[in-house]
Design an enzyme around this catalytic site. Structure first.
Site, PDB file in Angstrom:
ATOM      1  N   ASP A   1      52.536  59.950  19.785  1.00 31.64           N
ATOM      2  CA  ASP A   1      51.282  59.831  19.022  1.00 31.64           C
ATOM      3  C   ASP A   1      50.519  61.158  19.048  1.00 31.64           C
ATOM      4  OD1 ASP A   1      51.043  56.729  18.477  1.00 31.64           O
ATOM      5  OD2 ASP A   1      51.707  56.964  20.544  1.00 31.64           O
TER       6      ASP A   1
ATOM      7  N   GLU B   1      45.845  60.605   9.430  1.00 30.08           N
ATOM      8  CA  GLU B   1      46.952  59.906   8.778  1.00 30.08           C
ATOM      9  C   GLU B   1      46.418  58.652   8.099  1.00 30.08           C
ATOM     10  OE1 GLU B   1      50.863  57.526  10.201  1.00 30.08           O
ATOM     11  OE2 GLU B   1      50.704  59.595  10.909  1.00 30.08           O
TER      12      GLU B   1
ATOM     13  N   ASP C   1      45.985  60.673  14.745  1.00 29.86           N
ATOM     14  CA  ASP C   1      46.962  59.623  14.456  1.00 29.86           C
ATOM     15  C   ASP C   1      46.294  58.340  14.938  1.00 29.86           C
ATOM     16  OD1 ASP C   1      49.302  58.208  13.856  1.00 29.86           O
ATOM     17  OD2 ASP C   1      50.146  58.562  15.840  1.00 29.86           O
TER      18      ASP C   1
END
Length: 185
Positions: free
Chosen positions: A144, A71, A11
């Site tokens: 996160d 991501e 992430d």
């Protein structure tokens, strides 16, 4: 075990970058590690990007993942934030490419949908569902980290990922699939 693979989920972020590693054991997944890297916001952008590269390279060298799932940046109202996020993602991808790790990119909506069945789920809902899918241990302090595990689990669910997302097996592959990103002189 034959066919076992390790997936590193990222992430990306320039202040906090989450990571999660899972082992694909065929019909089940096992959590290997999850945490975050925190970067000092007072440091220059270039220095933070260097630290992101080093951090991802360190994870790769420690855990030897077979694939990286990351991501994709999403469009937001703040263009500067999106630019910084894209740089962080690019540097993480560069570290994987440096070690010849294939990269798979997923939109935030696709990740949420894969985990919860709803592309509009909150981070808390994603973390809650992940707790049922993999043993997260103590509840992670940073969402996160669970977001990064969600990216890895999303990739696991995609099965043969060659047909899903973008796949880069090296610099040449990346450049061939992204001709508009090559700087013109």
């Amino acid at each position: 075990m034959a066919g076992e693979r390790i997936i590193l989920g990222i992430d990306p972020g320039t202040q906090v970058m989450g990571y999660g590693l899972i082992a694909d054991k065929g019909k089940k997944i096992e959590l290997i590690a999850l945490d975050v890297f925190k970067f000092v916001s007072k440091e220059s952008q270039a220095l933070r990007l260097k630290k992101i590269f080093s951090a991802v390279l360190g994870l790769i060298d420690k855990y030897h993942p077979d694939e990286l799932a990351i991501e994709a940046p999403f469009y937001g109202k703040n263009v500067q934030s999106m630019l910084k996020l894209g740089r962080a993602q690019g540097v993480a991808m560069a570290a994987a490419l440096y070690r010849d790790i294939p990269i798979f990119e997923y939109s935030p909506r696709k990740i949420k949908q894969s985990i919860t069945g709803n592309g509009s789920s909150s981070k808390e809902q994603v973390a809650g569902m992940l707790g049922h899918l993999v043993a997260l241990g103590d509840e992670p302090k940073m969402l996160d980290a669970t977001d990064a595990v969600a990216v890895a689990v999303c990739h696991y669910y995609q099965g043969k990922a060659e047909t899903q997302g973008k796949n880069y097996s090296g610099w040449k592959s990346f450049l061939e699939q992204n001709p508009g990103r090559i700087a013109k002189k």
